[in-house]
Design a protein around this motif. Structure first.
Motif, mmCIF file in Angstrom:
data_model
loop_
_atom_site.group_PDB
_atom_site.id
_atom_site.type_symbol
_atom_site.label_atom_id
_atom_site.label_comp_id
_atom_site.label_asym_id
_atom_site.label_seq_id
_atom_site.Cartn_x
_atom_site.Cartn_y
_atom_site.Cartn_z
ATOM 1 N N SER A 90 38.657 34.554 21.103
ATOM 2 C CA SER A 90 38.685 33.019 21.843
ATOM 3 C C SER A 90 39.172 33.382 23.266
ATOM 4 C CB SER A 90 39.558 32.228 21.065
ATOM 5 O OG SER A 90 40.962 32.432 21.256
ATOM 6 N N LEU A 91 40.364 34.411 23.427
ATOM 7 C CA LEU A 91 40.675 34.831 24.619
ATOM 8 C C LEU A 91 39.381 35.504 25.685
ATOM 9 C CD1 LEU A 91 44.089 36.281 23.798
ATOM 10 C CD2 LEU A 91 43.614 34.022 25.191
ATOM 11 N N VAL A 92 38.731 36.281 25.080
ATOM 12 C CA VAL A 92 37.458 37.081 25.621
ATOM 13 C C VAL A 92 36.304 35.814 25.997
ATOM 14 C CG1 VAL A 92 35.236 38.394 25.290
ATOM 15 C CG2 VAL A 92 37.831 39.012 24.535
ATOM 16 N N GLU A 93 36.072 34.821 24.899
ATOM 17 C CA GLU A 93 35.225 33.542 25.174
ATOM 18 C C GLU A 93 35.642 32.980 26.426
ATOM 19 O OE1 GLU A 93 32.044 31.332 24.360
ATOM 20 O OE2 GLU A 93 32.578 33.076 23.429
ATOM 21 N N ASP A 94 37.092 32.943 26.547
ATOM 22 C CA ASP A 94 37.573 32.200 27.602
ATOM 23 C C ASP A 94 37.605 32.877 28.923
ATOM 24 O OD1 ASP A 94 37.771 29.899 26.393
ATOM 25 O OD2 ASP A 94 39.762 29.819 25.493
ATOM 26 N N SER B 230 54.054 33.818 23.425
ATOM 27 C CA SER B 230 53.502 33.470 22.067
ATOM 28 C C SER B 230 53.564 34.810 21.143
ATOM 29 C CB SER B 230 52.317 32.888 21.977
ATOM 30 O OG SER B 230 51.330 33.589 22.445
ATOM 31 N N VAL B 231 53.615 34.449 19.853
ATOM 32 C CA VAL B 231 53.910 35.245 19.000
ATOM 33 C C VAL B 231 52.846 35.351 17.718
ATOM 34 C CG1 VAL B 231 55.441 36.394 17.416
ATOM 35 C CG2 VAL B 231 56.514 35.455 19.539
ATOM 36 N N CYS B 232 52.312 36.610 17.344
ATOM 37 C CA CYS B 232 51.498 36.542 16.123
ATOM 38 C C CYS B 232 52.346 35.788 14.900
ATOM 39 C CB CYS B 232 50.941 37.793 15.702
ATOM 40 S SG CYS B 232 49.998 37.749 14.208
ATOM 41 N N ASP B 233 51.842 34.779 14.199
ATOM 42 C CA ASP B 233 52.443 34.171 13.204
ATOM 43 C C ASP B 233 52.565 35.122 11.823
ATOM 44 O OD1 ASP B 233 53.700 31.848 11.716
ATOM 45 O OD2 ASP B 233 51.892 31.813 10.618
ATOM 46 N N PHE B 234 51.442 35.968 11.421
ATOM 47 C CA PHE B 234 51.320 36.789 10.378
ATOM 48 C C PHE B 234 52.401 37.998 10.542
ATOM 49 C CE2 PHE B 234 50.140 40.296 8.084
ATOM 50 C CZ PHE B 234 49.840 39.846 6.816
ATOM 51 N N CYS B 235 52.218 38.683 11.910
ATOM 52 C CA CYS B 235 53.007 39.652 12.053
ATOM 53 C C CYS B 235 54.417 39.448 12.186
ATOM 54 C CB CYS B 235 52.697 40.368 13.269
ATOM 55 S SG CYS B 235 50.939 41.188 13.269
ATOM 56 N N SER B 236 54.959 38.183 12.841
ATOM 57 C CA SER B 236 56.337 38.043 12.719
ATOM 58 C C SER B 236 56.888 38.036 11.438
ATOM 59 C CB SER B 236 56.650 36.662 13.354
ATOM 60 O OG SER B 236 56.097 35.746 12.599
ATOM 61 N N LEU C 191 51.017 32.040 17.020
ATOM 62 C CA LEU C 191 49.645 31.771 16.879
ATOM 63 C C LEU C 191 49.096 32.313 15.715
ATOM 64 C CD1 LEU C 191 48.746 33.264 20.587
ATOM 65 C CD2 LEU C 191 49.147 30.760 19.897
ATOM 66 N N ASP C 192 48.210 31.398 14.948
ATOM 67 C CA ASP C 192 47.464 31.645 13.664
ATOM 68 C C ASP C 192 46.096 31.393 13.614
ATOM 69 O OD1 ASP C 192 47.785 29.040 13.470
ATOM 70 O OD2 ASP C 192 48.890 28.993 11.627
ATOM 71 N N ASP C 193 45.286 31.583 14.793
ATOM 72 C CA ASP C 193 44.106 31.109 15.066
ATOM 73 C C ASP C 193 43.155 31.769 14.124
ATOM 74 O OD1 ASP C 193 45.193 29.451 17.128
ATOM 75 O OD2 ASP C 193 44.909 31.366 18.295
ATOM 76 N N HIS C 194 43.268 33.121 13.703
ATOM 77 C CA HIS C 194 42.316 33.757 13.033
ATOM 78 C C HIS C 194 43.241 34.581 12.048
ATOM 79 C CE1 HIS C 194 38.711 36.046 12.022
ATOM 80 N NE2 HIS C 194 39.442 37.006 12.213
ATOM 81 N N ASP C 195 42.948 33.938 10.852
ATOM 82 C CA ASP C 195 43.593 34.531 9.313
ATOM 83 C C ASP C 195 44.995 35.079 9.688
ATOM 84 O OD1 ASP C 195 41.131 34.635 8.170
ATOM 85 O OD2 ASP C 195 40.583 36.606 8.766
ATOM 86 N N GLY C 196 45.642 34.055 10.230
ATOM 87 C CA GLY C 196 47.205 34.190 10.556
ATOM 88 C C GLY C 196 47.484 34.806 11.874
#
Length: 118
Positions: free
Chosen positions: A107-111, A73-79, A96-101
């Motif tokens: 969430s990965l750490v939480e999982d 997957s790719v960071c939406d903002f950074c792409s 992925l744009d789960d946290h401010d884009g």
């Protein structure tokens, strides 16, 4: 059973960054090939620039990338910030744009994912 998030932030400039990319892809591949393991491969920051290069069948690393592409997957903002938004969309790679884009590392750490950066 292990859970790993392999995050590639190395850009496309320089031999050292190529090494980081290849090591990241090989690490993701090892987790992907191990029964019971889970892996997330995330291209973030300057690492998003690798997508159009890796999608190119003439790339030296295209075949290795293909072994883990389904986990990528790719960071939406950074792409967008790094000018590869259209290439990422054309490739059909999940953004992925789960946290401010950006992807949510929390969430990965939480999982219970181990975070490994290259």
């Amino acid at each position: 059973m292990s859970k790993a998030a392999v995050i590639i932030v190395a850009g496309t400039d320089g031999h050292a960054n190529v090494g980081r990319l290849v090591n990241g892809l090989e690490t993701a591949k090892e987790f992907a090939e191990t029964d019971g393991d889970e892996v997330e491969l995330i291209f973030d920051g300057a690492g998003t620039q690798w997508i159009p290069k890796l999608e190119d069948e003439d790339s030296d690393y295209h075949e290795l990338y293909q072994t883990v592409r389904d986990d990528a997957s790719v960071c939406d903002f950074c792409s967008g910030a790094f000018g590869v938004e259209d290439a990422v969309a054309d490739a059909g790679v999940v953004t992925l744009d789960d946290h401010d884009g950006h992807p949510s590392i929390r969430s990965l750490v939480e999982d219970d994912y181990e975070i490994i950066t290259f």
